[in-house]
Design a protein around this motif. Structure first.
Motif, PDB file in Angstrom:
ATOM      1  N   MET A 116       0.832  -1.198   0.000  1.00 57.59           N
ATOM      2  CA  MET A 116       0.000   0.000   0.000  1.00 57.59           C
ATOM      3  C   MET A 116       0.874   1.259   0.000  1.00 57.59           C
ATOM      4  O   MET A 116       0.588   2.225  -0.709  1.00 57.59           O
ATOM      5  CB  MET A 116      -0.923  -0.013   1.207  1.00 57.59           C
ATOM      6  CG  MET A 116      -2.140   0.854   1.000  1.00 57.59           C
ATOM      7  SD  MET A 116      -3.354   0.627   2.291  1.00 57.59           S
ATOM      8  CE  MET A 116      -2.733   1.757   3.516  1.00 57.59           C
TER       9      MET A 116
ATOM     10  N   THR B 207      -6.320   4.212   0.672  1.00 59.79           N
ATOM     11  CA  THR B 207      -6.371   4.206   2.131  1.00 59.79           C
ATOM     12  C   THR B 207      -6.627   2.802   2.659  1.00 59.79           C
ATOM     13  O   THR B 207      -6.556   2.552   3.849  1.00 59.79           O
ATOM     14  CB  THR B 207      -7.487   5.131   2.646  1.00 59.79           C
ATOM     15  OG1 THR B 207      -8.692   4.731   1.988  1.00 59.79           O
ATOM     16  CG2 THR B 207      -7.198   6.578   2.318  1.00 59.79           C
ATOM     17  N   GLY B 208      -6.920   1.888   1.769  1.00 54.54           N
ATOM     18  CA  GLY B 208      -7.154   0.529   2.228  1.00 54.54           C
ATOM     19  C   GLY B 208      -7.767  -0.300   1.119  1.00 54.54           C
ATOM     20  O   GLY B 208      -7.868   0.148  -0.023  1.00 54.54           O
ATOM     21  N   PHE B 209      -8.188  -1.510   1.477  1.00 55.48           N
ATOM     22  CA  PHE B 209      -8.828  -2.395   0.513  1.00 55.48           C
ATOM     23  C   PHE B 209     -10.167  -2.807   1.099  1.00 55.48           C
ATOM     24  O   PHE B 209     -10.215  -3.530   2.096  1.00 55.48           O
ATOM     25  CB  PHE B 209      -7.960  -3.620   0.258  1.00 55.48           C
ATOM     26  CG  PHE B 209      -6.558  -3.271  -0.133  1.00 55.48           C
ATOM     27  CD1 PHE B 209      -6.264  -2.832  -1.412  1.00 55.48           C
ATOM     28  CD2 PHE B 209      -5.531  -3.353   0.797  1.00 55.48           C
ATOM     29  CE1 PHE B 209      -4.980  -2.489  -1.765  1.00 55.48           C
ATOM     30  CE2 PHE B 209      -4.238  -3.006   0.456  1.00 55.48           C
ATOM     31  CZ  PHE B 209      -3.959  -2.568  -0.828  1.00 55.48           C
TER      32      PHE B 209
ATOM     33  N   PHE C 105     -15.567  -2.820   4.649  1.00 56.12           N
ATOM     34  CA  PHE C 105     -14.654  -3.410   5.626  1.00 56.12           C
ATOM     35  C   PHE C 105     -13.259  -3.337   5.039  1.00 56.12           C
ATOM     36  O   PHE C 105     -12.951  -4.017   4.056  1.00 56.12           O
ATOM     37  CB  PHE C 105     -15.043  -4.858   5.903  1.00 56.12           C
ATOM     38  CG  PHE C 105     -16.482  -5.015   6.292  1.00 56.12           C
ATOM     39  CD1 PHE C 105     -16.902  -4.680   7.561  1.00 56.12           C
ATOM     40  CD2 PHE C 105     -17.412  -5.475   5.376  1.00 56.12           C
ATOM     41  CE1 PHE C 105     -18.233  -4.801   7.923  1.00 56.12           C
ATOM     42  CE2 PHE C 105     -18.739  -5.593   5.721  1.00 56.12           C
ATOM     43  CZ  PHE C 105     -19.153  -5.265   7.002  1.00 56.12           C
ATOM     44  N   ASP C 106     -12.432  -2.508   5.658  1.00 56.13           N
ATOM     45  CA  ASP C 106     -11.104  -2.302   5.105  1.00 56.13           C
ATOM     46  C   ASP C 106     -10.151  -3.360   5.644  1.00 56.13           C
ATOM     47  O   ASP C 106      -9.964  -3.484   6.855  1.00 56.13           O
ATOM     48  CB  ASP C 106     -10.632  -0.895   5.488  1.00 56.13           C
ATOM     49  CG  ASP C 106      -9.251  -0.612   4.945  1.00 56.13           C
ATOM     50  OD1 ASP C 106      -8.726  -1.446   4.183  1.00 56.13           O
ATOM     51  OD2 ASP C 106      -8.712   0.450   5.284  1.00 56.13           O
ATOM     52  N   ILE C 107      -9.541  -4.083   4.722  1.00 59.11           N
ATOM     53  CA  ILE C 107      -8.607  -5.141   5.127  1.00 59.11           C
ATOM     54  C   ILE C 107      -7.461  -4.570   5.968  1.00 59.11           C
ATOM     55  O   ILE C 107      -6.934  -5.247   6.851  1.00 59.11           O
ATOM     56  CB  ILE C 107      -8.060  -5.846   3.868  1.00 59.11           C
ATOM     57  CG1 ILE C 107      -9.178  -6.611   3.164  1.00 59.11           C
ATOM     58  CG2 ILE C 107      -6.926  -6.796   4.218  1.00 59.11           C
ATOM     59  CD1 ILE C 107      -8.815  -7.120   1.789  1.00 59.11           C
ATOM     60  N   MET C 108      -7.067  -3.325   5.694  1.00 59.56           N
ATOM     61  CA  MET C 108      -5.953  -2.742   6.428  1.00 59.56           C
ATOM     62  C   MET C 108      -6.361  -2.272   7.824  1.00 59.56           C
ATOM     63  O   MET C 108      -5.511  -1.834   8.603  1.00 59.56           O
ATOM     64  CB  MET C 108      -5.352  -1.570   5.651  1.00 59.56           C
ATOM     65  CG  MET C 108      -4.888  -1.922   4.248  1.00 59.56           C
ATOM     66  SD  MET C 108      -3.793  -3.355   4.195  1.00 59.56           S
ATOM     67  CE  MET C 108      -2.287  -2.623   4.796  1.00 59.56           C
TER      68      MET C 108
END
Lengths: 692, 692
Positions: A483, A501-503, B503-506
């Motif tokens: 990331m 910012t994320g997945f 739902f952010d995996i990070m």
């Protein structure tokens, strides 16, 4: 900017080389065995070198091609004016070379130490133990010294964390060959030797008439010593790379301090391992388990104290220290849990042994069940470690939470020098036991090497669990590094600093990657296991040919020796041939997912790889270890002992478990790391060129 | 608001009941077999009823407790003034009762149809086929009619999509008992009967002296007929529930149209199945495979046409139609892929059969490998279906992408009436074959039932793949439903309408849930497999007791009959006893994760469950089917046929595969659905009460 701490890291690396040299000299100076031990031992040594030569020859070609591809495309197409490509390609080659060198040194010493341990076992356990342990510790020192030296040197020369990812990718590529190729080699030889020797002809396990017997012993070295070494080299470098990439990306006024912390903690971990290795010796109890454990405790305690002092004196954050300590603690706990599921004094082994009385189907069913159960504590452990590290470091500022996870992986891997030493001890004393048997050194020596070997098996379960946990935490950190890389690229391309910012799981592109990624470790495992099967068929044909065409071989006429080298050659070439499609499958599926779904799909893909990879690696390693020890438990006279129905069933379990625990299971770590690193390296390409 | 389309759905449900009644009457009117067929057949029927009675008795207690808990806590604590709790508790009880009723009817007819098919096989294949197929179709009609009726009625009475989740949870709870409990029962009986009968005493497979023989035949019915029916009832209701929850939450001016689309498509699916079932008959080719396939094609084509017409006439969106069509298409493709991996004319079976010549370890290794490989196409298929449905429906507006996925699941499940009919056909003709053998009806009848049975095995592979794919897509939709529920609650609590966007995996809390969730299906599977093992030991003890204490039994003295019922009793009680801890483990881990990490952790947890559940379910179902057919392939005379070494190895593979494919693998679907529904129902609680 070259800092004192980087020079310190280099100094500690050199100290590790010095320690390795001292250990090597010590091992070398031990008394030689009789001529039979020496001659068989040298066969093994030559065989291991044959495998390494083949492996490195193929690897060199592979690395050459990849280096050219990196030069052309990574991080960005070279015709668009990227000059970083040259640095990346060189770093990649250096990574592969360093890991190969460490493996070469380690295996060289291991194949000397096994003879010395065999010889020493005629007089007593203490020197036999030390020969085995110190032989293994050369590998430990070489691997960790080289990896720390490499990472530090690349960083000092480039000041670029991405170059470390290139170095790490080189190490991972080597590990893929060493671990998966070595894994196929060792099980090919093991299974073929057993099938023709024990089952068809009814000759004993280590009978020198069997053309595959040397290949079998070579396999222990290339699979367990070199393979495990390359695997942990890989994880160690990857954890440092992830920590440096993330640490550098954070608030610039602190990024230098983050880098200092990474190098400091890694150096202190190696220093602790050097001291731990030095203290290892047999106490008054003559118990090798004790000796192995106590030196591990020394290392762990020393690491905790030294890093605490450094944190206080150098003004690091105590939160970072805590994250590292959490990693180390959880790694140890997971190792202990693995031990429970494979220890022959615990319930799982007893249950599977009892079930074996109803036939092999029940050996398999109960072993699979306990293998599945063993997944839970390890997964929860990694989950808690990641969560705790995150929460502890989150208050330090934006991005520090992920840095905490990466430091937790660094902490877990800090004692890796000690872990490798313990792990390489296993195959050395296993080989020593074989030499004692083949060279007829007598019952006392056999008893001693048996006891050394049994300690090796116990410690192996712990170190395998540890290796998987370390890889698990490392790949989570690599996901963070991915990331970070994407955001750095996005920033350079003017897409904003917080582009990613994320997945989000609810993003269908992420979910697409997630589902595909979940399947990859299963397919990779299947290809390796089928590879063992096909390769064993080639080798069996060769063994049959030798028994047919070499006159007097089957009858055991004095002076008639089988063509051991042909078997080694076939196993080596075949192993590498079987490995390549599996490796390509993993790489090509990554590229496909990346080109279809871009960086979001890759985020999902890596996550799928991590979760199913951990699941399958833990399952296969632990059920394999469980079956192995169940067989040994029954052979120790329980439930009818050798030759009983339970024993026959347990042998089936052990044969199934062999490629589980020595080929597929531990190779998954490397597969995930390779895929993670490719993703990070390709981040620019995926960001600019994808379907969705 | 009661709409015409809801009345239409009820009318179609009633039509399905009419069809079921007609089929039942037809089956009932077929000529009876001789007295031996009737007497053994009635033993089986009574045994199945015994199991159902025990199951429903335990279920009733379980459902009572859960209903009270729902009444007290769901969706919010009742002392805080929530009145919806009463509706939820009632909906839950109705869901469980409806599914139980459908199962009861289906099994009743199946245990009549097997006798009729056996009797008819003496004269020719056509009526024997029809007896088997129409007997199974009663189950198909009953299940889909009841589920559509239930969903429609609950919705008409409450106008509340959340109440449908309660209804769905009731159906899932029943499915957990029926599928996992039935799965343990059937394999307990199968394994015990074989171990004592075939291996210890050397008597044939279906010998009436064996006290477990009736339990074994009962097992086919309770595991495959009732279990599979409950499983698909569950998936079907869950897909409708998810589509309704998501569809209703969207832009309010369209939400009524979304609801109409859901009911319309579901009704037309059932209508197509009714017609498809009606057209099924043996053509001139006398090929039962043909007959089963052609009626499935009729159903599929009819569904596509009818829904297209409805879309045009009623002004639905073509994008929604496309999403449903994608689901149906992908479901069919995944079914066909499953067939490849288990069909005895394809490479995997041949490869495993060949490997079996080297011993059972190679049967297992090659079967595990192909099982792992089989995961990829199915995972990619589900991934592509979800992605395509999402992309097609995304332009319709915010939230429609997820509605598209849920409609894709509805589309895939639209032909479920036909799928259940095909699937229930299998155990009926399998039982018929057993009856022909036990009642000595002669070679012609045996040949005919053999051919019917073989078609049943082929179609079973396809329907199992279909069931897993359908469950996979349904649970993805349930994840969307969960998010919708959380947002509805958050909105009600004044936390904003878009409280949860994903739902952010990070997010480490999500990742924590993800890792823990990944382990749960593995642990659940292990507990079920170990349950089979323990239960089989109890049953073996009982068989031994009967042979010891019932005089003349072993010798086969005329008129001496074993106590079949005792065996059925033990298998039934034991199965339910073994199931309960596994079910509790899944439920309690959900609650723990929810209370620790809140809704974010649950998002990760469900995702982990989905990916590892799909992975393991596909692996276990396909490798189990592969081993089963490998054994049959060798028994057909290949590679030395019965009694050869390859056959012995294949028998080991089959025994391992039995609990894989009939106990653990297919139960995972249900476990995931249960966990998903609990999460949705508990969303308010998790939102307001959690550690992080």
């Amino acid at each position: 900017m070259i800092t004192i701490i980087q020079l310190f890291a280099i100094a500690i690396s050199v100290l590790a080389f010095g320690m390795a040299l001292w250990l090597y000299t010590w091992v070398k100076a031990q008394p030689a065995g009789n001529s039979k031990v020496e001659s068989i031992g040298q066969y093994i040594q030559r065989g291991a070198n044959t495998f390494l030569k083949k492996e490195y020859a193929i690897l060199a070609r592979f690395a050459g091609i990849v280096a050219i591809l990196i030069l052309l495309f990574i991080p960005a197409p070279i015709w668009k004016g990227s000059t970083q490509n040259i640095v990346m390609a060189v770093a990649f080659l250096v990574g592969a070379t360093f890991s190969a060198l460490a493996g070469k040194v380690g295996i060289q010493v291991a194949t000397i130490a096994n003879r010395k341990a065999a010889a020493a076992s005629q007089t007593g356990i203490r020197y036999a133990f030390l020969a085995g342990f110190r032989g293994g510790a050369v590998m430990g020192m070489a691997v960790v010294g080289t990896s720390l030296l490499g990472v530090t040197a690349v960083f000092m020369l480039t000041f670029d964390a991405t170059a470390i990812l290139g170095f790490s990718f080189g190490a991972s590529s080597l590990a893929l060959f060493a671990k998966a190729g070595g894994g196929i080699f060792t099980k090919t030889a093991d299974i073929s030797a057993d099938l023709v020797g024990k089952i068809e002809l009814g000759i004993p396990e280590d009978d020198p008439r069997n053309p595959a017997v040397i290949a079998d012993n070579v396999g222990d070295n290339v699979g367990d010593v070199a393979g495990m070494g390359a695997d942990l080299f890989d994880s160690n470098v990857a954890s440092l790379a992830a920590a440096l990439v993330i640490g550098l990306s954070l608030d610039s006024s602190f990024s230098a301090k983050n880098v200092t912390t990474v190098f400091c903690f890694a150096s202190l971990g190696l220093l602790s391992s050097i001291i731990g290795v030095g203290t290892a010796k047999m106490g008054k109890s003559d118990n090798p388990n004790h000796a192995l454990n106590s030196s591990t405790y020394v290392t762990t305690a020393l690491y905790a104290i030294l890093t605490a002092v450094a944190t206080q004196v150098l003004g690091f954050s105590w939160r970072i220290w805590a994250a590292a300590a959490i990693g180390l603690g959880v790694g140890t706990i997971i190792g202990i849990v693995s031990d429970y599921f494979t220890n022959d004094e615990k319930k799982p082994v007893h249950f599977v042994a009892k079930a074996s009385e109803s036939g092999p189907a029940f050996t398999i069913l109960s072993g699979v069940s306990y293998g599945f159960l063993s997944v839970l504590p390890a997964m929860v452990g990694i989950a808690v470690a990641a969560l705790a590290a995150y929460l502890v470091c989150d208050p330090l500022g934006p991005g520090y939470a992920m840095f905490g996870i990466s430091m937790s992986a660094v902490g877990m891997l800090s004692i890796v020098g000690m872990i490798i030493s313990n792990d390489a001890y296993g195959p050395i004393v296993d080989n020593a036991r074989g030499l004692v048997e083949m060279a007829l050194l007598g019952d006392k020596a056999l008893g001693i090497t048996d006891s050394l070997d049994s300690a090796g098996n116990t410690v192996k379960a712990v170190t395998k669990g540890f290796a998987i946990a370390a890889a698990g935490l490392t790949v989570i950190a690599l996901l963070g590094a991915f990331m970070t890389e994407v955001n750095a690229t996005a920033n350079a391309l003017g897409m904003g600093m917080q582009f990613l910012t994320g997945f989000d799981i609810m993003n269908p592109v992420v979910f697409f990657g997630l589902l595909v990624g979940t399947a990859i470790p299963a397919v990779f495992s299947a290809m390796l296991i089928l590879g063992v099967d096909r390769n064993a068929q080639r080798m069996i044909a060769e063994i049959h040919r030798q028994f047919k065409t070499i006159k007097g071989l089957k009858e055991g006429v004095e002076g008639v020796v089988p063509e051991y080298d042909r078997c080694i050659d076939i196993a080596a070439v075949g192993a590498l041939k079987e490995l390549i499609p599996a490796g390509f499958m993993a790489i090509i599926s990554t590229l496909l997912v990346g080109f279809i779904g871009g960086v979001q799909a890759i985020g999902g893909f890596l996550t799928g790889n991590i979760v199913s990879g951990l699941l399958l690696a833990l399952f296969m390693s632990n059920s394999g270890g469980l079956w192995d020890n169940t067989k040994k438990y029954i052979e120790s006279g329980k439930l009818g002992g050798r030759g009983s129905d339970a024993h026959k069933a347990a042998v089936v379990g052990d044969t199934v478990g062999d490629p589980f625990k020595d080929t597929a299971g531990p190779s998954i770590n490397t597969q995930i790391t390779v895929v993670s690193l490719i993703s990070s390296l390709m981040s620019t390409v995926f960001l600019t060129t994808s379907l969705f």
